[in-house]
Design an enzyme around this catalytic site. Structure first.
Site, PDB file in Angstrom:
ATOM      1  N   LYS A 183       0.836  -1.209   0.000  1.00  0.00           N
ATOM      2  CA  LYS A 183       0.000   0.000   0.000  1.00  0.00           C
ATOM      3  C   LYS A 183       0.870   1.258   0.000  1.00  0.00           C
ATOM      4  O   LYS A 183       0.676   2.162  -0.778  1.00  0.00           O
ATOM      5  CB  LYS A 183      -0.930  -0.036   1.221  1.00  0.00           C
ATOM      6  CG  LYS A 183      -1.862   1.142   1.317  1.00  0.00           C
ATOM      7  CD  LYS A 183      -2.861   0.950   2.449  1.00  0.00           C
ATOM      8  CE  LYS A 183      -3.624   2.246   2.710  1.00  0.00           C
ATOM      9  NZ  LYS A 183      -4.611   2.119   3.787  1.00  0.00           N
ATOM     10  N   GLU A 189      10.424  -4.774   4.593  1.00  0.00           N
ATOM     11  CA  GLU A 189      10.478  -6.171   4.149  1.00  0.00           C
ATOM     12  C   GLU A 189      10.239  -6.279   2.647  1.00  0.00           C
ATOM     13  O   GLU A 189      10.977  -6.946   1.909  1.00  0.00           O
ATOM     14  CB  GLU A 189       9.408  -7.014   4.864  1.00  0.00           C
ATOM     15  CG  GLU A 189       9.618  -7.218   6.344  1.00  0.00           C
ATOM     16  CD  GLU A 189       8.967  -6.147   7.198  1.00  0.00           C
ATOM     17  OE1 GLU A 189       8.761  -5.003   6.703  1.00  0.00           O
ATOM     18  OE2 GLU A 189       8.673  -6.441   8.372  1.00  0.00           O
ATOM     19  N   GLY A 243      -5.104  -2.038   4.956  1.00  0.00           N
ATOM     20  CA  GLY A 243      -4.303  -3.175   4.490  1.00  0.00           C
ATOM     21  C   GLY A 243      -4.991  -4.518   4.696  1.00  0.00           C
ATOM     22  O   GLY A 243      -5.120  -5.330   3.770  1.00  0.00           O
ATOM     23  N   ARG A 244      -5.487  -4.762   5.915  1.00  0.00           N
ATOM     24  CA  ARG A 244      -6.075  -6.074   6.206  1.00  0.00           C
ATOM     25  C   ARG A 244      -7.481  -6.228   5.631  1.00  0.00           C
ATOM     26  O   ARG A 244      -8.110  -7.267   5.793  1.00  0.00           O
ATOM     27  CB  ARG A 244      -6.058  -6.333   7.718  1.00  0.00           C
ATOM     28  CG  ARG A 244      -6.705  -5.248   8.542  1.00  0.00           C
ATOM     29  CD  ARG A 244      -6.326  -5.387  10.016  1.00  0.00           C
ATOM     30  NE  ARG A 244      -6.784  -4.274  10.822  1.00  0.00           N
ATOM     31  CZ  ARG A 244      -6.150  -3.103  10.952  1.00  0.00           C
ATOM     32  NH1 ARG A 244      -5.026  -2.908  10.306  1.00  0.00           N
ATOM     33  NH2 ARG A 244      -6.629  -2.159  11.717  1.00  0.00           N
ATOM     34  N   GLU A 329      -5.327  -7.237  15.014  1.00  0.00           N
ATOM     35  CA  GLU A 329      -4.792  -5.928  14.626  1.00  0.00           C
ATOM     36  C   GLU A 329      -5.905  -4.878  14.636  1.00  0.00           C
ATOM     37  O   GLU A 329      -5.669  -3.708  14.924  1.00  0.00           O
ATOM     38  CB  GLU A 329      -4.147  -6.010  13.245  1.00  0.00           C
ATOM     39  CG  GLU A 329      -3.248  -4.838  12.917  1.00  0.00           C
ATOM     40  CD  GLU A 329      -2.388  -5.090  11.696  1.00  0.00           C
ATOM     41  OE1 GLU A 329      -1.423  -5.873  11.801  1.00  0.00           O
ATOM     42  OE2 GLU A 329      -2.691  -4.540  10.630  1.00  0.00           O
ATOM     43  N   HIS A 360      -4.641 -33.954  17.129  1.00  0.00           N
ATOM     44  CA  HIS A 360      -3.488 -34.773  17.515  1.00  0.00           C
ATOM     45  C   HIS A 360      -2.393 -33.921  18.126  1.00  0.00           C
ATOM     46  O   HIS A 360      -1.245 -34.355  18.223  1.00  0.00           O
ATOM     47  CB  HIS A 360      -2.978 -35.539  16.293  1.00  0.00           C
ATOM     48  CG  HIS A 360      -4.037 -36.427  15.715  1.00  0.00           C
ATOM     49  ND1 HIS A 360      -4.179 -37.746  16.074  1.00  0.00           N
ATOM     50  CD2 HIS A 360      -5.058 -36.143  14.871  1.00  0.00           C
ATOM     51  CE1 HIS A 360      -5.228 -38.260  15.447  1.00  0.00           C
ATOM     52  NE2 HIS A 360      -5.786 -37.306  14.710  1.00  0.00           N
ATOM     53  N   LYS A 488       7.699  -0.715  12.730  1.00  0.00           N
ATOM     54  CA  LYS A 488       8.412  -0.261  11.535  1.00  0.00           C
ATOM     55  C   LYS A 488       9.488   0.764  11.930  1.00  0.00           C
ATOM     56  O   LYS A 488      10.603   0.747  11.429  1.00  0.00           O
ATOM     57  CB  LYS A 488       7.432   0.342  10.505  1.00  0.00           C
ATOM     58  CG  LYS A 488       6.518  -0.713   9.833  1.00  0.00           C
ATOM     59  CD  LYS A 488       5.591  -0.124   8.768  1.00  0.00           C
ATOM     60  CE  LYS A 488       4.707  -1.210   8.151  1.00  0.00           C
ATOM     61  NZ  LYS A 488       3.794  -0.752   7.096  1.00  0.00           N
TER      62      LYS A 488
HETATM   63  C1  G6Q Z   1      -2.657  -3.945   7.746  1.00  0.00           C
HETATM   64  C2  G6Q Z   1      -1.452  -3.420   8.354  1.00  0.00           C
HETATM   65  C3  G6Q Z   1      -0.175  -4.069   7.904  1.00  0.00           C
HETATM   66  C4  G6Q Z   1       0.220  -3.718   6.469  1.00  0.00           C
HETATM   67  C5  G6Q Z   1       1.651  -4.167   6.242  1.00  0.00           C
HETATM   68  C6  G6Q Z   1       2.107  -3.920   4.819  1.00  0.00           C
HETATM   69  O1  G6Q Z   1      -3.780  -3.561   7.967  1.00  0.00           O
HETATM   70  O2  G6Q Z   1      -1.401  -2.041   8.201  1.00  0.00           O
HETATM   71  O3  G6Q Z   1      -0.230  -5.460   8.017  1.00  0.00           O
HETATM   72  O4  G6Q Z   1      -0.640  -4.311   5.563  1.00  0.00           O
HETATM   73  O5  G6Q Z   1       2.499  -3.497   7.139  1.00  0.00           O
HETATM   74  O6  G6Q Z   1       2.030  -2.571   4.487  1.00  0.00           O
HETATM   75  P1  G6Q Z   1       2.197  -2.113   3.008  1.00  0.00           P
HETATM   76  O7  G6Q Z   1       1.086  -2.703   2.194  1.00  0.00           O
HETATM   77  O8  G6Q Z   1       2.152  -0.626   3.029  1.00  0.00           O
HETATM   78  O9  G6Q Z   1       3.527  -2.634   2.530  1.00  0.00           O
END
Ligand code: G6Q
Length: 527
Positions: A183, A189, A243-244, A329, A360, A488
């Site tokens: 986003k 990462e 994001g989620r 989250e 199990h 972050k």
């Molecule tokens: C989701 C969070 C988090 C985010 C990641 C990736 O709701 O904000 O999980 O999706 O940190 O972020 P970017 O899409 O900006 O790389």
């Protein structure tokens, strides 16, 4: 009351405490509730003004008040009619982006999109993390039965080079397409993995190959261009998509490539059907509402601090992980919408694993560990992979577990059963306490007709709205994530210390000790 007594006292308990929606069944009769409990819980729906919050969400108001943003993921699966945000209808842009995804998938599947050497694409590698990974990754596995035969989709998230390196060892540069999904397009990462993937590709095919082997999904198209991905290869979404909550946007591109655009459309249609149900149904019949209220009962009133999600579906194996992000989250917060500290618990710890595997492993604790573990069983009437002899046994295990957790087995029952097996009285007396079960462990069972794109879409939207109802009742903002942002920042601060370009003086002794031990292997004082 003990659940076994509640069942014994009321032969109508199942019909009283279960709901049918389309061809779905939600059975919550094994929850520790009575008619009176439900009346009290259902009153919370109005008391917390859930209908008002739904209206604010649908109107595109900035209900994510700490970031000044709307939360309009419902627009991403809305078929027709305007949805307004800041005075503008967002639907034309949503549909234009969907159309771009459809055309792109058509080119890949039709083998018209060729790599730099003229070969068609056989492998997609999605590079993203958190909300830009978990949704499409989980859904790609969930819809394995609908997979396009010629395309393999891989997911890389972790900063640990082991993640990318192991995927790269299974694919060829000539036939691989990378989807860089972020986003913000600044996440450490993803940027590191994307840079390493780019290096791998350029090393094999040269700089000019990037245009045929990299596409991006982001709200930050300026950063995408800076990375070297052409605007034509960039898929957009918007800051009003969390994001989620972004699986339904272009973040779903790897899923579209895995299962085809028509199946993605069915996923959106299922989510939209759940949206309509959520908006229009009174709480007593409202699936997201009921799940929300029952968990509030278990955690805020009965004191449970966790919930196990137990899909009896191998294909839904990643659902607990996806829900961990969606629920923990979103609602793992302790400050209310007025900035005041809450005096009640919010999202419980969510965990789980596909059945029957969990049986199990950790079910022992659920049966006899002495903790309250509210369980959510999810099963499908029909299998998605129909091997003779499997599915009936799977269902038998699922229903047997919820039955056993509800009833338990008293000392008297165990004693009688052991005695009947011919054991000596001494042995019976010795073993009976170990082989008795307290029961009264609450559970809900959600029975779907089958795992297909439509039902998966509805299932995920069900949980999104469940989280939303709980946030209204707890009076918290489910759409921000300051804990993620904090993580972050912390890592960027420490990196120069690890690289040796900044001093460790300001660090606590533990953190400084760990950094030092990475540079010079520690020695035990006994050496
Ligand atoms: C989701 C969070 C988090 C985010 C990641 C990736 O709701 O904000 O999980 O999706 O940190 O972020 P970017 O899409 O900006 O790389």
């Amino acid at each position: 009351s003990h659940l076994r007594d509640l069942f014994a006292a009321d032969r109508q308990r199942f019909s009283r405490f279960s709901v049918v929606w389309n061809d779905w069944l939600l059975d919550y009769s094994k929850q520790r509730v009575t008619t009176e409990t439900m009346e009290g819980l259902l009153a919370l729906w109005q008391a917390a003004d859930v209908p008002g919050w739904i209206a604010r969400m649908r109107a595109g108001e900035p209900i994510n008040h700490t970031e000044g943003r709307a939360a309009l993921h419902i627009a991403l699966r809305h078929p027709t009619g305007p949805i307004m945000h800041a005075g503008q209808d967002v639907m034309p842009a949503v549909h234009a982006e969907l159309d771009k995804m459809r055309r792109f998938a058509g080119e890949i599947h039709g083998r018209h999109w060729r790599g730099a050497t003229g070969e068609p694409i056989s492998d997609i590698v999605n590079i993203g993390i958190g909300g830009s990974d978990l949704g499409p990754r989980m859904a790609t596995q969930a819809l394995a039965a609908f997979r396009h035969p010629d395309i393999r989709v891989h997911y890389v998230a972790n900063l640990d080079g082991a993640d990318l390196a192991t995927v790269l060892s299974t694919v060829q540069p000539r036939t691989t397409l990378f989807v860089v999904a972020s986003k913000t397009f600044t996440t450490q990462e993803t940027m590191q993995n994307a840079a390493s993937a780019r290096h791998w590709l350029v090393h094999a095919l040269g700089e000019a190959a990037v245009a045929r082997h990299f596409v991006a999904v982001s709200t930050n198209l300026a950063e995408v261009a800076r990375f070297g991905i052409e605007p034509a290869n960039a898929f957009a979404f918007w800051d009003w998509v969390g994001g989620r909550y972004s699986l339904w946007s272009a973040i779903g591109l790897p899923l579209v490539l895995a299962v085809g655009f028509d199946n993605f459309r069915r996923l959106l249609a299922g989510a939209h059907a759940m949206d309509e149900h959520f908006f229009a149904t009174p709480p007593a019949q409202n699936l997201p509402g009921l799940l929300a209220l029952l968990e509030i009962w278990n955690s805020n009133f009965l004191g449970a601090d966790n919930r196990a999600v137990l899909p009896y579906s191998q294909s839904l194996g990643l659902l607990p992980r996806y829900l961990q992000q969606l629920e923990m989250e979103s609602n793992g917060k302790q400050v209310d919408r007025q900035g005041q500290a809450l005096d009640c618990a919010t999202a419980p710890v969510l965990w789980g694993e596909a059945g029957t595997n969990g049986q199990h492993a950790f079910y022992q604790l659920i049966h006899q560990g002495g903790r309250q573990v509210p369980c959510e069983f999810i099963a499908c009437r029909q299998p998605d992979f129909d091997l003779p002899g499997h599915h009936e046994k799977l269902l038998a295990n699922c229903f047997a577990q919820s039955e056993a957790l509800m009833r338990g087995k008293t000392l008297a029952e165990t004693t009688a059963a052991l005695a009947a097996s011919g054991m000596s009285a001494d042995q019976v007396a010795f073993l009976a306490p170990y082989r008795s079960f307290p029961g009264n462990q609450p559970s809900t069972t959600l029975l779907l007709p089958r795992l297909d794109p439509f039902n998966l879409g509805a299932l995920l939207a069900l949980y999104e709205h469940k989280v939303f109802v709980q946030s209204a009742i707890w009076d918290i903002n489910p759409f921000d994530q300051w804990g993620v942002e904090y993580g972050k920042q912390l890592a960027s601060r420490l990196l120069p210390v690890i690289l040796g370009t900044a001093s460790a003086d300001q660090l606590d002794s533990s953190t400084a000790g760990l950094v030092a031990a990475c540079r010079n292997p520690p020695r035990s004082g006994r050496d």
